[in-house]
Design a protein around this motif. Structure first.
Motif, PDB file in Angstrom:
ATOM      1  N   GLY A 127      36.353  21.573 -80.887  1.00 28.94           N
ATOM      2  CA  GLY A 127      35.563  21.186 -82.057  1.00 28.94           C
ATOM      3  C   GLY A 127      34.445  20.226 -81.698  1.00 28.94           C
ATOM      4  O   GLY A 127      33.337  20.314 -82.233  1.00 28.94           O
ATOM      5  N   ALA A 128      34.732  19.287 -80.770  1.00 26.66           N
ATOM      6  CA  ALA A 128      33.702  18.342 -80.347  1.00 26.66           C
ATOM      7  C   ALA A 128      32.592  19.045 -79.572  1.00 26.66           C
ATOM      8  O   ALA A 128      31.414  18.678 -79.687  1.00 26.66           O
ATOM      9  CB  ALA A 128      34.331  17.239 -79.498  1.00 26.66           C
ATOM     10  N   CYS A 129      32.941  20.053 -78.786  1.00 25.67           N
ATOM     11  CA  CYS A 129      31.917  20.834 -78.080  1.00 25.67           C
ATOM     12  C   CYS A 129      31.064  21.617 -79.066  1.00 25.67           C
ATOM     13  O   CYS A 129      29.834  21.681 -78.931  1.00 25.67           O
ATOM     14  CB  CYS A 129      32.570  21.792 -77.084  1.00 25.67           C
ATOM     15  N   GLU A 130      31.703  22.206 -80.074  1.00 26.79           N
ATOM     16  CA  GLU A 130      30.952  22.955 -81.085  1.00 26.79           C
ATOM     17  C   GLU A 130      29.953  22.056 -81.796  1.00 26.79           C
ATOM     18  O   GLU A 130      28.810  22.439 -82.033  1.00 26.79           O
ATOM     19  CB  GLU A 130      31.936  23.568 -82.094  1.00 26.79           C
ATOM     20  N   GLN A 131      30.381  20.843 -82.132  1.00 28.97           N
ATOM     21  CA  GLN A 131      29.515  19.927 -82.877  1.00 28.97           C
ATOM     22  C   GLN A 131      28.389  19.367 -82.014  1.00 28.97           C
ATOM     23  O   GLN A 131      27.250  19.228 -82.463  1.00 28.97           O
ATOM     24  CB  GLN A 131      30.366  18.789 -83.453  1.00 28.97           C
ATOM     25  N   SER A 132      28.714  19.020 -80.765  1.00 25.67           N
ATOM     26  CA  SER A 132      27.771  18.277 -79.927  1.00 25.67           C
ATOM     27  C   SER A 132      26.798  19.168 -79.163  1.00 25.67           C
ATOM     28  O   SER A 132      25.849  18.666 -78.558  1.00 25.67           O
ATOM     29  CB  SER A 132      28.536  17.401 -78.933  1.00 25.67           C
ATOM     30  N   ARG A 140      27.658  21.058 -76.541  1.00 22.94           N
ATOM     31  CA  ARG A 140      28.074  21.301 -75.159  1.00 22.94           C
ATOM     32  C   ARG A 140      28.448  22.764 -74.969  1.00 22.94           C
ATOM     33  O   ARG A 140      29.159  23.348 -75.785  1.00 22.94           O
ATOM     34  CB  ARG A 140      29.260  20.411 -74.788  1.00 22.94           C
ATOM     35  N   ARG A 141      27.963  23.344 -73.872  1.00 22.64           N
ATOM     36  CA  ARG A 141      28.230  24.752 -73.617  1.00 22.64           C
ATOM     37  C   ARG A 141      29.286  24.963 -72.540  1.00 22.64           C
ATOM     38  O   ARG A 141      29.673  26.101 -72.257  1.00 22.64           O
ATOM     39  CB  ARG A 141      26.919  25.447 -73.207  1.00 22.64           C
ATOM     40  N   ARG A 142      29.726  23.878 -71.922  1.00 25.86           N
ATOM     41  CA  ARG A 142      30.828  23.925 -70.965  1.00 25.86           C
ATOM     42  C   ARG A 142      31.962  23.064 -71.513  1.00 25.86           C
ATOM     43  O   ARG A 142      31.738  21.914 -71.889  1.00 25.86           O
ATOM     44  CB  ARG A 142      30.400  23.398 -69.592  1.00 25.86           C
ATOM     45  N   LEU A 143      33.183  23.574 -71.518  1.00 33.74           N
ATOM     46  CA  LEU A 143      34.319  22.810 -72.010  1.00 33.74           C
ATOM     47  C   LEU A 143      34.818  21.854 -70.932  1.00 33.74           C
ATOM     48  O   LEU A 143      34.990  22.256 -69.769  1.00 33.74           O
ATOM     49  CB  LEU A 143      35.466  23.737 -72.404  1.00 33.74           C
ATOM     50  N   PRO A 144      35.072  20.596 -71.295  1.00 32.66           N
ATOM     51  CA  PRO A 144      35.721  19.704 -70.336  1.00 32.66           C
ATOM     52  C   PRO A 144      37.127  20.215 -70.013  1.00 32.66           C
ATOM     53  O   PRO A 144      37.772  20.860 -70.853  1.00 32.66           O
ATOM     54  CB  PRO A 144      35.797  18.369 -71.083  1.00 32.66           C
ATOM     55  N   GLN A 145      37.587  19.918 -68.832  1.00 38.50           N
ATOM     56  CA  GLN A 145      38.954  20.274 -68.452  1.00 38.50           C
ATOM     57  C   GLN A 145      39.932  19.340 -69.159  1.00 38.50           C
ATOM     58  O   GLN A 145      39.757  18.124 -69.142  1.00 38.50           O
ATOM     59  CB  GLN A 145      39.118  20.158 -66.937  1.00 38.50           C
ATOM     60  N   LEU A 146      40.953  19.901 -69.779  1.00 36.65           N
ATOM     61  CA  LEU A 146      42.013  19.115 -70.407  1.00 36.65           C
ATOM     62  C   LEU A 146      43.304  19.363 -69.641  1.00 36.65           C
ATOM     63  O   LEU A 146      43.878  20.449 -69.707  1.00 36.65           O
ATOM     64  CB  LEU A 146      42.180  19.496 -71.878  1.00 36.65           C
ATOM     65  N   ASP A 147      43.760  18.343 -68.912  1.00 40.03           N
ATOM     66  CA  ASP A 147      44.961  18.481 -68.099  1.00 40.03           C
ATOM     67  C   ASP A 147      46.217  18.426 -68.965  1.00 40.03           C
ATOM     68  O   ASP A 147      46.199  17.872 -70.070  1.00 40.03           O
ATOM     69  CB  ASP A 147      45.025  17.355 -67.070  1.00 40.03           C
ATOM     70  N   PRO A 148      47.333  18.955 -68.461  1.00 41.79           N
ATOM     71  CA  PRO A 148      48.610  18.748 -69.152  1.00 41.79           C
ATOM     72  C   PRO A 148      48.956  17.256 -69.186  1.00 41.79           C
ATOM     73  O   PRO A 148      48.598  16.508 -68.268  1.00 41.79           O
ATOM     74  CB  PRO A 148      49.611  19.524 -68.285  1.00 41.79           C
ATOM     75  N   ALA A 207      34.968  11.093 -76.552  1.00 45.99           N
ATOM     76  CA  ALA A 207      34.773  11.212 -75.106  1.00 45.99           C
ATOM     77  C   ALA A 207      34.051  12.509 -74.767  1.00 45.99           C
ATOM     78  O   ALA A 207      33.175  12.541 -73.896  1.00 45.99           O
ATOM     79  CB  ALA A 207      36.113  11.145 -74.386  1.00 45.99           C
ATOM     80  N   VAL A 208      34.410  13.589 -75.470  1.00 48.05           N
ATOM     81  CA  VAL A 208      33.718  14.862 -75.257  1.00 48.05           C
ATOM     82  C   VAL A 208      32.257  14.736 -75.665  1.00 48.05           C
ATOM     83  O   VAL A 208      31.354  15.190 -74.950  1.00 48.05           O
ATOM     84  CB  VAL A 208      34.419  15.987 -76.045  1.00 48.05           C
ATOM     85  N   GLU A 209      32.004  14.128 -76.805  1.00 45.33           N
ATOM     86  CA  GLU A 209      30.621  13.960 -77.262  1.00 45.33           C
ATOM     87  C   GLU A 209      29.800  13.132 -76.270  1.00 45.33           C
ATOM     88  O   GLU A 209      28.594  13.332 -76.126  1.00 45.33           O
ATOM     89  CB  GLU A 209      30.607  13.291 -78.629  1.00 45.33           C
ATOM     90  N   LEU A 210      30.466  12.213 -75.573  1.00 44.35           N
ATOM     91  CA  LEU A 210      29.775  11.350 -74.616  1.00 44.35           C
ATOM     92  C   LEU A 210      29.698  11.954 -73.219  1.00 44.35           C
ATOM     93  O   LEU A 210      29.212  11.309 -72.296  1.00 44.35           O
ATOM     94  CB  LEU A 210      30.460   9.981 -74.558  1.00 44.35           C
ATOM     95  N   GLY A 211      30.180  13.190 -73.049  1.00 44.13           N
ATOM     96  CA  GLY A 211      29.922  13.910 -71.808  1.00 44.13           C
ATOM     97  C   GLY A 211      30.998  13.857 -70.752  1.00 44.13           C
ATOM     98  O   GLY A 211      30.734  14.203 -69.597  1.00 44.13           O
ATOM     99  N   VAL A 212      32.219  13.446 -71.088  1.00 41.57           N
ATOM    100  CA  VAL A 212      33.283  13.426 -70.087  1.00 41.57           C
ATOM    101  C   VAL A 212      33.523  14.851 -69.582  1.00 41.57           C
ATOM    102  O   VAL A 212      33.369  15.826 -70.320  1.00 41.57           O
ATOM    103  CB  VAL A 212      34.581  12.824 -70.691  1.00 41.57           C
ATOM    104  N   THR A 213      33.869  14.990 -68.307  1.00 40.23           N
ATOM    105  CA  THR A 213      34.060  16.320 -67.725  1.00 40.23           C
ATOM    106  C   THR A 213      35.528  16.696 -67.544  1.00 40.23           C
ATOM    107  O   THR A 213      35.848  17.876 -67.410  1.00 40.23           O
ATOM    108  CB  THR A 213      33.359  16.423 -66.358  1.00 40.23           C
ATOM    109  N   ARG A 214      36.414  15.699 -67.540  1.00 38.20           N
ATOM    110  CA  ARG A 214      37.848  15.985 -67.383  1.00 38.20           C
ATOM    111  C   ARG A 214      38.645  14.950 -68.158  1.00 38.20           C
ATOM    112  O   ARG A 214      38.357  13.752 -68.084  1.00 38.20           O
ATOM    113  CB  ARG A 214      38.249  15.949 -65.903  1.00 38.20           C
ATOM    114  N   LEU A 215      39.642  15.406 -68.897  1.00 45.07           N
ATOM    115  CA  LEU A 215      40.489  14.538 -69.705  1.00 45.07           C
ATOM    116  C   LEU A 215      41.928  14.659 -69.207  1.00 45.07           C
ATOM    117  O   LEU A 215      42.460  15.775 -69.070  1.00 45.07           O
ATOM    118  CB  LEU A 215      40.410  14.936 -71.174  1.00 45.07           C
ATOM    119  N   ILE A 216      42.558  13.508 -68.948  1.00 46.71           N
ATOM    120  CA  ILE A 216      43.897  13.491 -68.371  1.00 46.71           C
ATOM    121  C   ILE A 216      44.799  12.633 -69.262  1.00 46.71           C
ATOM    122  O   ILE A 216      44.786  11.402 -69.166  1.00 46.71           O
ATOM    123  CB  ILE A 216      43.867  12.920 -66.932  1.00 46.71           C
TER     124      ILE A 216
END
Length: 242
Positions: free
Chosen positions: A137-142, A144-152, A99-108
């Motif tokens: 790790g997915a941002c490092e590989q892909s 991406r220079r902005r981290l998606p938000q990961l909610d609790p 999902a990170v590699e595909l550009g999602v901006t927020r993960l819940i």
């Protein structure tokens, strides 16, 4: 050889010499086995990559000097929030990574009636940190220079109580195809259940909060496959795959 990209949680500025945190030091020295003068790219989520050169590279301390910065990563044309039922082990990791590699901006991450993973307290905190590592790790590989938000991670019902924006539930029984929804203005929320999907009462709760059911063709996809297919569709139609 591709220059390694490494995430660090610290201010970065061209010309500065920085001491890498313990985790980044272990990665540089024990995994990548880099040595003095090796080039690296550092990023901290501010939207830029910083090219750097290692001054020292040892398990005790690794330092780098920052010598240049890239242009700011453009904002995405479509913000995608992915609410995902927590699934077991590698399935959840795979779904988050791709999902990170595909550009999602927020993960819940959501616990649902059919979630086979039950965590709380310290175990939940450790799992969340693990998921965050997967995201980084997915941002490092892909690239991406902005981290998606990961909610609790919270129960579905608790999340629905405070979620007022509606969205789309991926549902193989839905009459409407994902490709038939109106073009989102700037953001879209996609909800996907765990193994076995959402229970009947949960589906009722979701629809009562303004969600609409959408399907992806005639086949039932696994919980780790469904978000990837849906994200690819959204990005191809309205996102940055265009």
């Amino acid at each position: 050889m591709r220059t390694p990209r490494i995430f660090v949680e610290m201010p970065l500025r061209v010309g500065d010499t920085v001491t890498l945190p313990a985790g980044a030091t272990r990665h540089v020295t024990q995994v990548l086995r880099l040595t003095t003068d090796a080039p690296v790219l550092l990023f901290n989520g501010d939207g830029c990559d910083y090219s750097a050169r290692l001054l020292t590279a040892s398990r005790g301390m690794t330092q780098a000097v920052l010598d240049a910065v890239t242009t700011l990563e453009p904002l995405v044309p479509l913000e995608i929030q992915l609410a995902l039922g927590v699934s077991k082990g590698e399935r959840m990791d795979y779904a988050l990574q791709k999902a990170v590699e595909l550009g999602v901006t927020r993960l819940i991450p959501l616990f649902t009636a059919r979630s086979q993973v039950r965590l709380d307290g310290e175990r939940l905190a450790r799992r969340w940190e693990h998921w965050r590592g997967v995201v980084i790790g997915a941002c490092e590989q892909s690239g991406r220079r902005r981290l998606p938000q990961l909610d609790p991670a919270v129960p579905l019902a608790q999340w629905l109580e405070q979620w007022t924006d509606g969205g789309y539930l991926l549902d193989p029984l839905a009459a409407q195809a994902l490709t038939a929804i109106p073009a989102p203005a700037a953001s879209v929320t996609l909800l996907i259940g765990p193994e076995g999907g959402l229970s009947a009462p949960e589906r009722e709760q979701v629809f009562a909060r303004g969600f609409q059911g959408v399907r992806l063709g005639p086949r039932i996809l696994r919980t780790e496959t469904a978000p990837l297919a849906a994200l690819a569709v959204l990005q191809a139609l309205w996102g940055d795959f265009i």
